[in-house]
Design an enzyme around this catalytic site. Structure first.
Site, PDB file in Angstrom:
ATOM      1  N   HIS A 140      47.323  49.381  46.321  1.00 21.46           N
ATOM      2  CA  HIS A 140      47.401  48.420  45.551  1.00 21.46           C
ATOM      3  C   HIS A 140      47.871  47.270  45.591  1.00 21.46           C
ATOM      4  O   HIS A 140      48.421  46.960  44.273  1.00 21.46           O
ATOM      5  CB  HIS A 140      47.165  48.831  44.100  1.00 21.46           C
ATOM      6  CG  HIS A 140      46.000  48.285  43.493  1.00 21.46           C
ATOM      7  ND1 HIS A 140      46.286  47.968  41.303  1.00 21.46           N
ATOM      8  CD2 HIS A 140      45.557  46.749  43.349  1.00 21.46           C
ATOM      9  CE1 HIS A 140      45.618  47.254  41.103  1.00 21.46           C
ATOM     10  NE2 HIS A 140      44.861  46.387  41.859  1.00 21.46           N
ATOM     11  N   GLU A 152      51.268  48.693  44.053  1.00 23.58           N
ATOM     12  CA  GLU A 152      50.605  50.549  43.091  1.00 23.58           C
ATOM     13  C   GLU A 152      50.389  51.345  44.189  1.00 23.58           C
ATOM     14  O   GLU A 152      49.868  50.937  44.755  1.00 23.58           O
ATOM     15  CB  GLU A 152      50.068  49.630  41.894  1.00 23.58           C
ATOM     16  CG  GLU A 152      49.429  50.504  40.856  1.00 23.58           C
ATOM     17  CD  GLU A 152      48.672  50.107  40.023  1.00 23.58           C
ATOM     18  OE1 GLU A 152      48.007  49.626  40.263  1.00 23.58           O
ATOM     19  OE2 GLU A 152      48.561  51.115  39.018  1.00 23.58           O
ATOM     20  N   ASN A 190      45.821  47.362  36.592  1.00 25.52           N
ATOM     21  CA  ASN A 190      44.311  47.075  36.147  1.00 25.52           C
ATOM     22  C   ASN A 190      43.908  47.815  34.846  1.00 25.52           C
ATOM     23  O   ASN A 190      42.735  46.736  33.818  1.00 25.52           O
ATOM     24  CB  ASN A 190      43.500  47.404  36.638  1.00 25.52           C
ATOM     25  CG  ASN A 190      43.635  46.512  37.722  1.00 25.52           C
ATOM     26  OD1 ASN A 190      43.562  44.983  37.671  1.00 25.52           O
ATOM     27  ND2 ASN A 190      43.079  46.045  39.087  1.00 25.52           N
TER      28      ASN A 190
HETATM   29  P1  NAD Z   1      35.894  39.784  48.078  1.00 26.55           P
HETATM   30  O1  NAD Z   1      35.044  39.638  48.327  1.00 26.55           O
HETATM   31  O2  NAD Z   1      37.769  38.240  48.409  1.00 26.55           O
HETATM   32  O3  NAD Z   1      36.001  39.961  49.579  1.00 26.55           O
HETATM   33  C1  NAD Z   1      35.695  41.253  49.889  1.00 26.55           C
HETATM   34  C2  NAD Z   1      35.560  40.697  51.583  1.00 26.55           C
HETATM   35  O4  NAD Z   1      35.242  42.498  52.183  1.00 26.55           O
HETATM   36  C3  NAD Z   1      34.591  40.474  51.807  1.00 26.55           C
HETATM   37  O5  NAD Z   1      34.502  39.410  53.159  1.00 26.55           O
HETATM   38  C4  NAD Z   1      33.405  40.807  52.688  1.00 26.55           C
HETATM   39  O6  NAD Z   1      32.581  40.652  53.535  1.00 26.55           O
HETATM   40  C5  NAD Z   1      33.835  42.395  53.176  1.00 26.55           C
HETATM   41  N1  NAD Z   1      33.110  43.801  52.652  1.00 26.55           N
HETATM   42  C6  NAD Z   1      32.118  43.758  52.001  1.00 26.55           C
HETATM   43  N2  NAD Z   1      31.338  44.950  52.808  1.00 26.55           N
HETATM   44  C7  NAD Z   1      32.399  45.549  54.238  1.00 26.55           C
HETATM   45  C8  NAD Z   1      32.313  46.123  54.734  1.00 26.55           C
HETATM   46  N3  NAD Z   1      30.952  47.283  54.761  1.00 26.55           N
HETATM   47  N4  NAD Z   1      32.745  46.105  55.886  1.00 26.55           N
HETATM   48  C9  NAD Z   1      34.153  45.545  56.128  1.00 26.55           C
HETATM   49  N5  NAD Z   1      33.684  44.454  55.298  1.00 26.55           N
HETATM   50  C10 NAD Z   1      33.236  44.321  54.105  1.00 26.55           C
HETATM   51  O7  NAD Z   1      37.691  41.154  47.940  1.00 26.55           O
HETATM   52  P2  NAD Z   1      38.959  41.408  47.456  1.00 26.55           P
HETATM   53  O8  NAD Z   1      38.828  40.387  45.946  1.00 26.55           O
HETATM   54  O9  NAD Z   1      39.369  40.947  48.522  1.00 26.55           O
HETATM   55  O10 NAD Z   1      39.088  42.409  46.836  1.00 26.55           O
HETATM   56  C11 NAD Z   1      38.515  43.177  47.953  1.00 26.55           C
HETATM   57  C12 NAD Z   1      39.770  44.842  47.619  1.00 26.55           C
HETATM   58  O11 NAD Z   1      40.624  44.683  47.278  1.00 26.55           O
HETATM   59  C13 NAD Z   1      38.315  45.246  46.282  1.00 26.55           C
HETATM   60  O12 NAD Z   1      38.218  46.725  46.049  1.00 26.55           O
HETATM   61  C14 NAD Z   1      39.543  45.121  44.866  1.00 26.55           C
HETATM   62  O13 NAD Z   1      38.714  45.904  43.967  1.00 26.55           O
HETATM   63  C15 NAD Z   1      40.396  45.400  45.434  1.00 26.55           C
HETATM   64  N6  NAD Z   1      41.409  44.303  44.867  1.00 26.55           N
HETATM   65  C16 NAD Z   1      41.246  42.907  44.598  1.00 26.55           C
HETATM   66  C17 NAD Z   1      42.224  41.920  43.803  1.00 26.55           C
HETATM   67  C18 NAD Z   1      42.090  40.853  43.456  1.00 26.55           C
HETATM   68  O14 NAD Z   1      42.970  39.699  42.988  1.00 26.55           O
HETATM   69  N7  NAD Z   1      40.924  40.082  44.179  1.00 26.55           N
HETATM   70  C19 NAD Z   1      43.420  42.295  43.275  1.00 26.55           C
HETATM   71  C20 NAD Z   1      44.020  43.794  43.991  1.00 26.55           C
HETATM   72  C21 NAD Z   1      43.066  44.573  44.428  1.00 26.55           C
END
Ligand code: NAD
Length: 283
Positions: A140, A152, A190
C-alpha cells in the site's frame, strides 16, 4: 534483491507513481491499463513528475531519460507473463481485483509475487482467489508515490515469510520505508485516515463551514499539511467512497456510515483532482 522486472496494473494516480519510482530505481517496468489513452496520460504524468525533480535538482536530465526508458506500456495482461512481481493498482473495486488476480494467477510465472496496492480490500480474500495464496501480499503506497516514504506492507493470512521478505527488500530498494500491518478492513493507514475524511465530508454536508474553512481549521489548528477535503480530492472521491464502504461493511459498525455526499459527487463525475472537480475545482 532478486526482483528485476515489475508489472504495474493501472496507469492512474497510483499506478504511474509506482511505475516511476520502480523505473527510477533501475527496474524494468511494464505498465498495463485497459486503454492507450490511460497509458499515455500515465506516462505524461511520470514525465511531468520527473521534470519537477529535475527542477529541484534531485535528478538529472539523464536520470529522467533512463527512468522513462525503463517503462514500457501494454493493454494486455499476457504481457506480464515473465515479470518477477506484479503490483496491481487498478480501480478500488473488489470484484475487479478478484478477477484481475484470477487472471494473473494463470498468466504469470509460477514463482511471481502478486501484490495489490488496494487501500482497504481483504488481501486474504484476494489470495483465496488464486492457487498461489502464499505469494499474495499488499503493498500500500501513499499518494503522491514519488514524494511519500511509506509502504504499508499487508500480509494476507496465507502470505509466506519468503514473500514478505522479498517485498520488504523491494520496498527498501526503491527508496521506501516498509511497515508491516495485518489484514483487516482499511489496514492501519486508512482505518485511521478515512473516518476522519468521512467526518470532514459530514461537516461540509451539514453546512457547518465551507470547504476552504474546514481545511483551514484543520491546517491551522492541527498542523495538518493539507486539509481533509483537499486530501480527499487528491485521493479521489470514488476511492474514498469505496474505502469507507469497506470499513462500514467489514466492521458492521455504524460509526463508519458513509456521508451521502461521497455517492452524490461520484454520481456527478466529481472525482476530485483527477477529474478536475471535487470539493474544489482544478484547472
Ligand atoms: P485511478 O482511478 O486514478 O486509476 C485507476 C486506473 O485503473 C485507471 O487508469 C483505470 O483505467 C485502471 N483500470 C481499471 N480497470 C482496470 C483493469 N481491469 N485492468 C487494468 N487497469 C484497470 O485510481 P488510483 O487512485 O490510482 O487507485 C488505484 C488503487 O490504488 C486502488 O486500489 C486504490 O484504492 C489504491 N490507492 C489509492 C490511493 C490514492 O490516494 N488515490 C492511495 C493508496 C492506494
Amino acid at each position: 534483491m532478486n526482483i528485476k522486472t515489475i508489472g504495474v496494473i493501472g496507469a492512474g494516480t497510483m499506478g504511474n507513481g509506482i511505475a516511476q519510482v520502480c523505473a527510477a530505481a533501475g527496474l524494468k517496468v511494464t505498465m498495463q491499463d485497459i486503454g492507450e489513452a490511460q497509458l499515455e496520460r500515465g506516462l505524461e504524468t511520470v514525465s511531468t513528475s520527473l521534470d519537477r525533480l529535475i527542477k529541484k535538482e534531485k535528478i538529472t536530465v539523464d536520470d529522467k531519460q533512463s527512468a522513462l526508458a525503463n517503462i514500457s506500456t501494454t493493454t494486455s495482461l499476457e504481457a506480464l507473463a515473465e515479470v518477477d512481481i506484479v503490483i496491481e493498482a487498478a480501480t478500488e473495486n473488489e470484484a475487479l481485483k478478484l478477477s484481475i488476480f484470477e487472471q494473473l494467477d494463470t498468466i504469470c510465472k509460477a514463482d511471481a509475487i502478486l501484490a495489490s496496492n488496494t487501500s482497504s480490500i481483504s488481501l486474504t480474500r484476494i489470495a483465496g482467489a488464486t492457487q498461489r495464496a502464499g505469494q499474495i501480499i499488499g503493498m500500500h503506497f501513499m499518494n503522491p508515490v514519488p514524494m511519500m516514504a511509506l509502504v504499508e506492507v499487508i500480509r494476507a493470512l496465507q502470505t509466506t515469510n519468503e514473500t514478505y521478505q522479498a517485498v520488504h527488500a523491494l520496498s527498501e530498494f526503491i527508496g521506501k520505508i516498509p511497515i508491516e500491518a495485518k489484514d483487516s478492513p482499511g489496514f492501519v493507514a486508512n482505518r485511521i485516515l478515512i473516518p476522519m475524511l468521512n467526518e470532514a465530508a459530514y461537516v461540509y454536508y451539514e453546512g457547518l463551514a465551507s470547504a476552504g474553512g474546514i481545511d483551514e481549521i484543520m491546517k491551522l489548528g492541527m498542523s495538518h499539511p493539507m486539509g481533509p477535503l483537499m486530501l480527499a480530492d487528491l485521493i479521489g472521491l470514488d476511492t474514498c467512497l469505496s474505502v469507507i464502504k469497506v470499513l462500514h461493511e467489514g466492521f458492521g459498525d455504524s460509526k463508519y456510515r458513509p456521508c451521502p455526499i461521497w455517492q452524490q459527487m461520484v454520481d456527478a463525475g466529481y472525482l476530485g483532482r483527477k477529474s478536475g472537480r471535487g470539493f474544489y475545482v482544478y484547472d
